[in-house]
Design a protein around this motif. Structure first.
Motif, PDB file in Angstrom:
ATOM      1  N   UNK A  85      26.793  37.020  65.296  1.00 56.66           N
ATOM      2  CA  UNK A  85      25.343  37.225  65.198  1.00 56.66           C
ATOM      3  C   UNK A  85      24.912  37.505  63.753  1.00 56.66           C
ATOM      4  N   UNK A  86      25.646  38.380  63.074  1.00 57.17           N
ATOM      5  CA  UNK A  86      25.306  38.763  61.698  1.00 57.17           C
ATOM      6  C   UNK A  86      25.340  37.558  60.756  1.00 57.17           C
ATOM      7  N   UNK A  87      26.306  36.677  60.931  1.00 62.85           N
ATOM      8  CA  UNK A  87      26.459  35.506  60.066  1.00 62.85           C
ATOM      9  C   UNK A  87      25.677  34.297  60.579  1.00 62.85           C
ATOM     10  N   UNK A  88      24.994  34.475  61.698  1.00 66.23           N
ATOM     11  CA  UNK A  88      24.186  33.409  62.298  1.00 66.23           C
ATOM     12  C   UNK A  88      25.027  32.174  62.628  1.00 66.23           C
ATOM     13  N   UNK A  89      26.203  32.415  63.216  1.00 69.08           N
ATOM     14  CA  UNK A  89      27.087  31.326  63.606  1.00 69.08           C
ATOM     15  C   UNK A  89      26.624  30.749  64.944  1.00 69.08           C
ATOM     16  N   UNK A  90      27.137  29.582  65.287  1.00 68.18           N
ATOM     17  CA  UNK A  90      26.685  28.891  66.502  1.00 68.18           C
ATOM     18  C   UNK A  90      27.138  29.568  67.785  1.00 68.18           C
TER      19      UNK A  90
ATOM     20  N   UNK B 111      26.847  25.711  56.224  1.00 70.26           N
ATOM     21  CA  UNK B 111      27.047  24.630  57.195  1.00 70.26           C
ATOM     22  C   UNK B 111      27.192  25.283  58.573  1.00 70.26           C
ATOM     23  N   UNK B 112      26.982  24.524  59.645  1.00 71.24           N
ATOM     24  CA  UNK B 112      27.174  25.100  60.976  1.00 71.24           C
ATOM     25  C   UNK B 112      28.635  25.515  61.188  1.00 71.24           C
ATOM     26  N   UNK B 113      28.814  26.724  61.720  1.00 71.75           N
ATOM     27  CA  UNK B 113      30.152  27.272  61.969  1.00 71.75           C
ATOM     28  C   UNK B 113      30.184  27.850  63.381  1.00 71.75           C
ATOM     29  N   UNK B 114      31.301  27.636  64.048  1.00 62.24           N
ATOM     30  CA  UNK B 114      31.513  28.167  65.391  1.00 62.24           C
ATOM     31  C   UNK B 114      32.889  28.836  65.405  1.00 62.24           C
ATOM     32  N   UNK B 115      33.077  29.815  66.275  1.00 63.03           N
ATOM     33  CA  UNK B 115      34.351  30.518  66.365  1.00 63.03           C
ATOM     34  C   UNK B 115      34.997  30.235  67.717  1.00 63.03           C
TER      35      UNK B 115
END
Length: 189
Positions: free
Chosen positions: A145-150, A118-122
């Protein structure tokens, strides 16, 4: 407005260690307020919010999940049906900051196990308590970047810094992704 009037409904799960400011960030975004005193979340708290994008009403339900270990057994049921997630950690230069940063991978793995992709942001919260010029974000940016997060947003629930932008990033990602899917499904009929 009742739920049947929403064109889109999204459940956004907000996770991270206890004390990093999850509840305060949600409150700042949904109500524009900040409570100075820390009140531990027991289990989960829910906040509803309505966002209008391009004339479409979007019903948002933020699930603020307790970060303390004693509530770990409840998390799988709280993650259920999440459309997106926000992982929050503290930028404080103390044990909370160090531990919450270290646990980002744990939170991400939890999400992946119970929600799939699912889309994830930090959100790196409490930026008002540190000198931004002294921050080294290379490790977290590499993880994002590695986990392709937003993305990564440096936020402050207290001052409101980047809170609106950070929440809008995840909300708009969900909206445009689902709007495109909705349009495709409409064409198939």
């Amino acid at each position: 407005m009742n739920k049947s009037q929403f064109k889109f409904k999204f459940k956004i799960t907000v996770i991270g260690d206890g004390g990093v400011g999850k509840t305060s960030l949600i409150r700042k975004f949904t109500q524009g307020s900040f409570q100075k005193d820390y009140i531990k979340t027991i289990g989960a708290q829910f906040s509803k919010y309505v966002e209008e994008i391009e004339g479409d009403q979007c019903g948002l339900l933020f699930w603020d999940i307790a970060g303390q270990d004693e509530f770990h057994f409840l998390r799988p049921s709280f993650y259920k049906d999440s459309n997106a997630a926000i992982i929050v950690y503290s930028l404080e230069e103390n044990s909370l900051g160090k531990e919450s940063f270290k646990n980002i991978t744990h939170w991400y793995n939890d999400l992946k196990q119970f929600c799939g992709i699912i889309p994830v942001i930090v959100f790196a919260n409490k930026v008002d308590l540190v000198n931004k010029e002294d921050l080294n974000n290379s490790k977290i940016l590499k993880f994002v970047k590695k986990k392709n997060l937003l993305g990564l947003y440096l936020t402050s629930a207290k001052t409101g810094e980047r809170v609106y932008d950070a929440f809008q990033a995840i909300i708009r990602e969900l909206y445009y992704k689902n709007k495109a899917l909705f349009a495709e499904l409409k064409e198939l009929k």
